[in-house]
Design a protein around this motif. Structure first.
Motif, PDB file in Angstrom:
ATOM      1  N   PRO A  25       0.641  -1.133   0.019  1.00 44.33           N
ATOM      2  CA  PRO A  25       0.008   0.025   0.211  1.00 44.33           C
ATOM      3  C   PRO A  25       1.052   1.331   0.055  1.00 44.33           C
ATOM      4  O   PRO A  25       0.050   1.965  -0.435  1.00 44.33           O
ATOM      5  CB  PRO A  25      -1.033  -0.265   1.004  1.00 44.33           C
ATOM      6  N   ASP A  26       1.740   1.287   0.699  1.00 44.11           N
ATOM      7  CA  ASP A  26       3.179   2.304   0.550  1.00 44.11           C
ATOM      8  C   ASP A  26       3.549   2.524  -0.564  1.00 44.11           C
ATOM      9  O   ASP A  26       4.943   3.146  -0.688  1.00 44.11           O
ATOM     10  CB  ASP A  26       3.539   2.229   1.694  1.00 44.11           C
ATOM     11  N   ARG A  27       3.623   1.800  -1.502  1.00 45.96           N
ATOM     12  CA  ARG A  27       4.449   1.528  -2.853  1.00 45.96           C
ATOM     13  C   ARG A  27       3.897   1.862  -4.235  1.00 45.96           C
ATOM     14  O   ARG A  27       3.117   1.551  -4.068  1.00 45.96           O
ATOM     15  CB  ARG A  27       5.679   0.687  -2.753  1.00 45.96           C
ATOM     16  N   GLU A  28       5.087   2.149  -4.780  1.00 45.55           N
ATOM     17  CA  GLU A  28       4.461   2.859  -6.009  1.00 45.55           C
ATOM     18  C   GLU A  28       4.507   1.401  -6.774  1.00 45.55           C
ATOM     19  O   GLU A  28       5.378   0.452  -6.544  1.00 45.55           O
ATOM     20  CB  GLU A  28       4.997   2.928  -7.044  1.00 45.55           C
ATOM     21  N   LEU A  54      -0.509  -9.094   3.970  1.00 44.85           N
ATOM     22  CA  LEU A  54      -0.948  -7.929   4.249  1.00 44.85           C
ATOM     23  C   LEU A  54      -2.297  -7.190   4.279  1.00 44.85           C
ATOM     24  O   LEU A  54      -3.059  -6.566   5.108  1.00 44.85           O
ATOM     25  CB  LEU A  54      -0.745  -6.468   3.719  1.00 44.85           C
ATOM     26  N   PHE A  55      -3.618  -8.385   4.374  1.00 45.41           N
ATOM     27  CA  PHE A  55      -5.110  -7.605   3.746  1.00 45.41           C
ATOM     28  C   PHE A  55      -6.002  -9.201   4.387  1.00 45.41           C
ATOM     29  O   PHE A  55      -6.511  -9.255   5.287  1.00 45.41           O
ATOM     30  CB  PHE A  55      -5.463  -7.357   2.729  1.00 45.41           C
ATOM     31  N   ASP A  56      -5.795 -10.210   3.780  1.00 46.82           N
ATOM     32  CA  ASP A  56      -6.899 -11.194   3.874  1.00 46.82           C
ATOM     33  C   ASP A  56      -6.149 -12.555   4.020  1.00 46.82           C
ATOM     34  O   ASP A  56      -5.800 -12.680   2.183  1.00 46.82           O
ATOM     35  CB  ASP A  56      -8.072 -10.729   2.779  1.00 46.82           C
ATOM     36  N   PHE A 103       5.737 -13.523   5.985  1.00 43.97           N
ATOM     37  CA  PHE A 103       6.329 -12.463   6.334  1.00 43.97           C
ATOM     38  C   PHE A 103       6.866 -11.606   7.739  1.00 43.97           C
ATOM     39  O   PHE A 103       5.877 -11.040   7.837  1.00 43.97           O
ATOM     40  CB  PHE A 103       5.314 -11.828   5.075  1.00 43.97           C
ATOM     41  N   PRO A 104       7.295 -11.828   8.295  1.00 48.27           N
ATOM     42  CA  PRO A 104       7.703 -11.418   9.285  1.00 48.27           C
ATOM     43  C   PRO A 104       8.101 -10.233   9.713  1.00 48.27           C
ATOM     44  O   PRO A 104       7.775  -9.636  10.557  1.00 48.27           O
ATOM     45  CB  PRO A 104       8.930 -11.808  10.136  1.00 48.27           C
ATOM     46  N   ASP A 105       8.497  -8.921   8.527  1.00 50.60           N
ATOM     47  CA  ASP A 105       8.958  -8.316   8.800  1.00 50.60           C
ATOM     48  C   ASP A 105       7.563  -7.403   8.740  1.00 50.60           C
ATOM     49  O   ASP A 105       7.204  -6.203   9.356  1.00 50.60           O
ATOM     50  CB  ASP A 105      10.123  -7.814   7.545  1.00 50.60           C
ATOM     51  N   GLU A 106       6.753  -7.929   7.474  1.00 46.61           N
ATOM     52  CA  GLU A 106       5.622  -7.051   7.334  1.00 46.61           C
ATOM     53  C   GLU A 106       4.373  -6.503   8.021  1.00 46.61           C
ATOM     54  O   GLU A 106       3.879  -6.277   8.124  1.00 46.61           O
ATOM     55  CB  GLU A 106       5.161  -6.999   5.743  1.00 46.61           C
ATOM     56  N   GLN A 107       4.925  -8.006   8.732  1.00 48.32           N
ATOM     57  CA  GLN A 107       3.497  -7.993   9.589  1.00 48.32           C
ATOM     58  C   GLN A 107       4.331  -7.468  11.096  1.00 48.32           C
ATOM     59  O   GLN A 107       3.206  -7.836  12.036  1.00 48.32           O
ATOM     60  CB  GLN A 107       3.774  -9.551  10.135  1.00 48.32           C
TER      61      GLN A 107
END
Length: 239
Positions: A25-28, A54-56, A103-107
């Motif tokens: 969501p925060d990247r092009e 990231l979402f569902d 995805f430990p960093d993203e979560q």
């Protein structure tokens, strides 16, 4: 003039272990992942979905799991919810899937969290290969001593020594090539552990596949070792 593609020559990557579908969501948003692979002559990818990360989880996995060969769909779980993660692992295994990506960093999850150990044990019991991000100096620990097959996707060449000493005691530990860009990193892995512990990964389309392609094509590996790294090892673990 520097000719990178000329140096790559006839190298053929048959399965890239680190491919992402979807958007942060925060990247092009980059080019679609199939275009990124095709532009570099990479025949297939092991693809995990950012929607699931990231979402569902369920709907995101359902999108990715519809992928057809030669691409390999990789399931995702949410480490912030270990009970639901275990149920999703059961669902993935029942559907015949062979791999799950973490995805430990993203979560926002650390290696010492009980959820990581819980998911590691459950995935291993189900026979799933685990693809995980995170600093290998910490994230080797939840997977040690349980017979897990793990591919560490973020092993940096600065931390290669830590990976090697951990993997020497864990025959199921493998690493992606993505950040192993020092002059002798790939050769060191092969010399210490064997070519079967090294898998080509690019993180297309969010990173540039050209660098790991160049490193694999111009290093000192033998043709059979290159073929193993360029897809044979990933196919053995994931299909």
């Amino acid at each position: 003039m520097f000719d990178a593609r000329g140096l790559i020559g006839g190298l053929e990557v048959t399965l890239d272990v680190d491919v992402l579908a979807g958007a942060y969501p925060d990247r092009e948003a980059p080019a679609p992942w199939p275009d990124a692979l095709a532009a570099h002559g990479i025949r297939a990818g092991a693809v995990a979905g950012l929607r699931a990360a990231l979402f569902d989880v369920v709907s995101g996995n359902d999108e990715t799991l519809r992928l057809a060969p030669p691409h390999v769909p990789v399931g995702v779980v949410d480490l912030r919810d270990p009970l639901r993660a275990a149920r999703e692992l059961d669902r993935l295994a029942a559907a015949g899937r062979r791999a799950v990506r973490l995805f430990p960093d993203e979560q926002g999850v650390e290696a010492g969290f009980p959820s990581v150990r819980h998911v590691a044990r459950r995935a291993t019991a189900l026979g799933l290969t685990i693809l995980t991000g995170g600093d290998v100096r910490r994230f080797w620990q939840p997977f040690a001593g349980i017979g897990a097959n793990v591919v560490f996707l973020d092993t940096h060449f600065y931390h290669l020594g830590d990976f090697l000493v951990a993997a020497a005691e864990e025959p199921g530990f493998h690493t992606s090539t993505r950040l192993l860009n020092s002059p002798d990193a790939l050769e060191t892995v092969v010399a210490e552990l064997g070519a079967d512990r090294l898998l080509f990964g690019s993180r297309a389309p969010y990173y540039e596949p050209l660098v790991p392609l160049l490193r694999l094509a111009t290093g000192g590996l033998k043709p059979d070792e290159i073929a193993a790294v360029a897809g044979d090892n990933a196919r053995r673990l994931l299909t």
